[in-house]
Design a protein around this motif. Sequence first.
Motif, mmCIF file in Angstrom:
data_model
loop_
_atom_site.group_PDB
_atom_site.id
_atom_site.type_symbol
_atom_site.label_atom_id
_atom_site.label_comp_id
_atom_site.label_asym_id
_atom_site.label_seq_id
_atom_site.Cartn_x
_atom_site.Cartn_y
_atom_site.Cartn_z
ATOM 1 N N ASP A 180 46.477 21.080 41.096
ATOM 2 C CA ASP A 180 46.024 21.213 39.706
ATOM 3 C C ASP A 180 45.479 19.905 39.148
ATOM 4 O O ASP A 180 45.229 19.793 37.948
ATOM 5 N N GLY A 181 45.320 18.901 39.990
ATOM 6 C CA GLY A 181 44.782 17.617 39.554
ATOM 7 C C GLY A 181 45.826 16.608 39.141
ATOM 8 O O GLY A 181 45.497 15.489 38.767
ATOM 9 N N GLY A 182 47.091 16.990 39.162
ATOM 10 C CA GLY A 182 48.160 16.076 38.793
ATOM 11 C C GLY A 182 48.620 15.253 39.981
ATOM 12 O O GLY A 182 48.017 15.267 41.049
ATOM 13 N N TRP A 183 49.719 14.540 39.776
ATOM 14 C CA TRP A 183 50.233 13.667 40.819
ATOM 15 C C TRP A 183 51.543 14.152 41.426
ATOM 16 O O TRP A 183 52.112 13.481 42.277
ATOM 17 N N ALA A 184 52.058 15.266 40.938
ATOM 18 C CA ALA A 184 53.283 15.880 41.464
ATOM 19 C C ALA A 184 54.489 14.943 41.441
ATOM 20 O O ALA A 184 55.322 14.961 42.341
ATOM 21 N N TRP A 185 54.595 14.124 40.418
ATOM 22 C CA TRP A 185 55.777 13.293 40.249
ATOM 23 C C TRP A 185 56.942 14.194 39.853
ATOM 24 O O TRP A 185 56.755 15.262 39.274
ATOM 25 N N SER A 186 58.137 13.728 40.093
ATOM 26 C CA SER A 186 59.299 14.455 39.592
ATOM 27 C C SER A 186 59.342 14.275 38.070
ATOM 28 O O SER A 186 58.783 13.320 37.511
ATOM 29 N N ARG A 187 60.025 15.192 37.437
ATOM 30 C CA ARG A 187 60.149 15.117 35.980
ATOM 31 C C ARG A 187 60.846 13.817 35.560
ATOM 32 O O ARG A 187 60.462 13.170 34.591
ATOM 33 N N ALA A 188 61.861 13.421 36.319
ATOM 34 C CA ALA A 188 62.605 12.196 36.007
ATOM 35 C C ALA A 188 61.713 10.961 36.098
ATOM 36 O O ALA A 188 61.789 10.066 35.242
ATOM 37 N N GLU A 189 60.872 10.896 37.127
ATOM 38 C CA GLU A 189 59.961 9.750 37.273
ATOM 39 C C GLU A 189 58.952 9.696 36.126
ATOM 40 O O GLU A 189 58.704 8.627 35.559
ATOM 41 N N ALA A 190 58.392 10.843 35.801
ATOM 42 C CA ALA A 190 57.393 10.892 34.733
ATOM 43 C C ALA A 190 58.004 10.520 33.381
ATOM 44 O O ALA A 190 57.425 9.747 32.614
#
Length: 173
Positions: free
Chosen positions: A22-32
Amino acid sequence: ERFSYYGMRAILVLFLTSAIIDGGWAWSRAEALSLYGTYTSLVYLTPILGGFLADKYMGYRNAVALGALIMTLGHASMAFETPTTLYIGIACLIIGNGFFKPNITSIISNIYADHPEKKDGAYTIFYMGVNAGAFLGIMLCGYLGEKVGWGYGFGLAGIFMFFGMLQFWFGQG
């Protein structure tokens, strides 16, 4: 300025946690959220230094203009969506906000120093603009970021910051 600030904030965590497809970076929620929390805390800390530098060395108008320019460059940097440009952009937003935020309200206060009865109305108009910019920034940057591309959402925040900077600079006097 509030359009750019709240517009970028609205899409930052969504961009970081969205799937790569989807164009994102797929970071975990905690990292973001950790990055977002660090950014937000520094945005509220740097005005202390920016206000001090404006009071002692630069003047309010120069500090606001410099802060707006740095923030414009920060949004432009984030539009490229690479790790390096993201961190450079966030750093620019933090530094620029430190110069901008405390000094714009000082300018309003100084404009009405000889007319204290008009100061309340001036701040009312100012905060109406702040709220309108925040609302529109969240809506437009969020929509553009999710539907067209994250870089476009970050870029739109920068375009509005750029036009706000021009309005401030050429509207002086």
